[in-house]
Enzyme design. Structure first.
Site, mmCIF file in Angstrom:
data_model
loop_
_atom_site.group_PDB
_atom_site.id
_atom_site.type_symbol
_atom_site.label_atom_id
_atom_site.label_comp_id
_atom_site.label_asym_id
_atom_site.label_seq_id
_atom_site.Cartn_x
_atom_site.Cartn_y
_atom_site.Cartn_z
ATOM 1 N N ASP A 34 -105.439 84.582 -11.779
ATOM 2 C CA ASP A 34 -104.336 85.454 -10.834
ATOM 3 C C ASP A 34 -103.868 84.893 -9.749
ATOM 4 O O ASP A 34 -104.313 83.649 -9.180
ATOM 5 C CB ASP A 34 -105.403 85.797 -9.855
ATOM 6 C CG ASP A 34 -105.740 87.049 -8.842
ATOM 7 O OD1 ASP A 34 -104.380 87.982 -8.651
ATOM 8 O OD2 ASP A 34 -106.689 87.220 -8.188
ATOM 9 N N HIS A 84 -106.428 89.551 -12.799
ATOM 10 C CA HIS A 84 -106.783 90.124 -11.295
ATOM 11 C C HIS A 84 -106.800 91.728 -12.051
ATOM 12 O O HIS A 84 -106.121 91.796 -13.225
ATOM 13 C CB HIS A 84 -105.603 90.271 -11.242
ATOM 14 C CG HIS A 84 -105.018 90.611 -9.061
ATOM 15 N ND1 HIS A 84 -105.403 90.567 -8.649
ATOM 16 C CD2 HIS A 84 -104.381 92.258 -9.972
ATOM 17 C CE1 HIS A 84 -104.992 91.200 -7.304
ATOM 18 N NE2 HIS A 84 -104.943 92.466 -8.318
ATOM 19 N N SER A 95 -107.560 93.528 -4.410
ATOM 20 C CA SER A 95 -107.096 93.252 -3.745
ATOM 21 C C SER A 95 -105.875 93.877 -2.429
ATOM 22 O O SER A 95 -106.211 93.249 -1.291
ATOM 23 C CB SER A 95 -105.815 94.468 -4.663
ATOM 24 O OG SER A 95 -104.673 93.737 -5.274
#
Length: 446
Positions: free
Chosen positions: A390, A420, A230
């Protein structure tokens, strides 16, 4: 009153009671002085009590039928949504900023993951706290390993503002054991207190130190990787880009990017359109609204440009037709992800905002997909992992396509049916497969 009306009435009463409970828990934090966000373990339990009461209501949020592990994913999604709502409520009540409340609540993930670590596993890893040129680092070294080992610089996610080395402790223990590498987990400074490029500077400093001091650390300086998920994936790729200029030390050998956040140029990519919290059916906690906010906190320390970012008014008309727009063009995506583009957003701009922030939006150290083809050619071997549910899905796919088009070394694993953040969910059935794929890549390429 018939059964259906009675059911609706009871749900409303439960919802009202839950809100009251949450308010009382949050007010209790304020009364106990916990607005300083320190020493609030007792109050954290109160908050989680409120969370459990409202969980059932949140579990009714629509979820894709194709989800791979639907009930585990429902619980994860509901938990994160509750944290977001509690944080917003706490700020509304004047208790603390939503970021600080989110920090306290989200750190509880470390307790869940650490509980999975058996004593016999911990005995196989030597764990130490260190400081590399002023940057705090936690080092994981497999016990009994001989000779210089590969090194992995791990950079945690959390929107540049949340989570910590602690939250990833169980993950990095497992990573060190299975890769038989020394893992250095970087405790970089967080936004909004520390704006770009400070978090990146910390990560670059730690990486350089590891390469320069490999012999002392027991690391083979020619076999060092940088890895992140991320926002950590953003920082990892930015580290790789920054390290190109360090010609006097060995180059990074691998970068591993797990559902990375790579661009703030276009918030109308198909995945950003598909996974918006406004739809109230988003299974991912990495929603368009959340990413729009955290990109701003990282860049500016505030989210005052949200309305412009949300509809792509934050870029000039000239920028929308520039090479930077080509870098994030949806033509890089598989056909199944193509959406009919919103042409109206290409014809709008807020000139006052757009001209003010253009330099940072197009800076590849801030948004690595803004790197030119020549800059991409100088990167190490790349591993990319993306997840279906995501809003950052397309960032990873676009980077993978750009690298492959340039005939560069890139391996891309995509996980349909997952959201995610799933890599940190050690209780998911897919975790073993995911770790095996990452470990095999490192063993082959590092």
């Amino acid at each position: 009153m018939d059964v259906q009306k009675l059911h609706l009435h009871n749900n409303k009463m439960k919802g009202h009671a839950s809100v009251q409970l949450l308010k009382r828990a949050l007010v209790e934090i304020r009364l106990s002085g916990a607005s300083k966000m320190a020493g609030i373990s007792r109050n954290t339990y109160l908050l989680w009590g409120g969370i459990l009461v409202t969980m059932a209501l949140y579990l009714h949020t629509p979820f894709p039928n194709e989800a791979a592990e639907p009930w585990k994913q429902r619980i994860t999604s509901a938990s994160v949504r509750i944290i977001n709502d509690l944080s917003a409520l706490g700020q509304l009540l004047g208790i603390a900023s939503s970021v600080n409340i989110s920090r306290v609540l989200s750190e509880n993930i470390k307790h869940l993951n650490t509980a999975s670590l058996k004593p016999e596993i911990l005995q196989k890893v030597q764990i130490s706290e260190d400081t590399f040129d002023g940057v705090p680092v936690r080092v994981y070294k497999p016990t009994g390993a001989n000779g210089p080992l590969p090194g992995i610089v791990h950079i945690h996610g959390g929107g540049w503002a949340l989570l910590s080395v602690d939250a990833y402790h169980a993950f990095t223990v497992e990573l060190a054991l299975k890769t038989e590498a020394i893992v250095a987990s970087v405790e970089y400074r967080l936004s909004p207190e520390h704006l770009f490029p400070i978090p990146l500077d910390d990560c670059v400093t730690a990486t350089k130190y590891i390469i320069q001091n490999g012999e002392k650390l027991g690391i083979d300086s020619d076999r060092v990787a940088v890895m992140g998920d991320s926002a950590g994936g953003n920082l990892a790729m930015a580290v790789s880009l920054r390290m190109r200029s360090e010609t006097h030390i060995p180059k990074l050998k691998v970068q591993a990017l797990l559902y990375p956040a790579l661009q703030a140029m276009d918030f109308n990519t198909p995945s950003y359109q598909q996974y918006s919290q406004r739809l109230r059916k988003c299974p991912s906690f990495a929603t368009k609204e959340i990413l729009v906010r955290y990109w701003q906190l990282y860049a500016f320390g505030h989210d005052g440009y949200t309305s412009d970012f949300y509809v792509n008014n934050h870029t000039t008309l000239a920028l929308k037709s520039s090479k930077y727009a080509d870098y994030v063009n949806q033509n890089h995506l598989p056909a199944k992800y193509h959406f009919k583009e919103n042409d109206s957003s290409k014809k709008m701009e807020n000139g006052n905002v757009a001209s003010k922030i253009e330099n940072i939006i197009t800076n590849p150290y801030f948004a690595p997909l803004m790197a030119s083809d020549d800059e991409l050619r100088a990167l190490p071997k790349t591993y990319i992992m993306t997840a279906e549910y995501d809003c950052l899905r397309d960032d990873g796919w676009i980077l993978a396509d750009r690298l492959k088009t340039l005939k560069l070394s890139c391996e891309h694993d995509h996980y349909d049916g997952y959201e995610h953040g799933f890599a940190l969910m050690l209780h998911y059935d897919v975790h073993g497969k995911f770790m095996d794929n990452v470990v095999q890549y490192f063993r082959k390429n590092l």
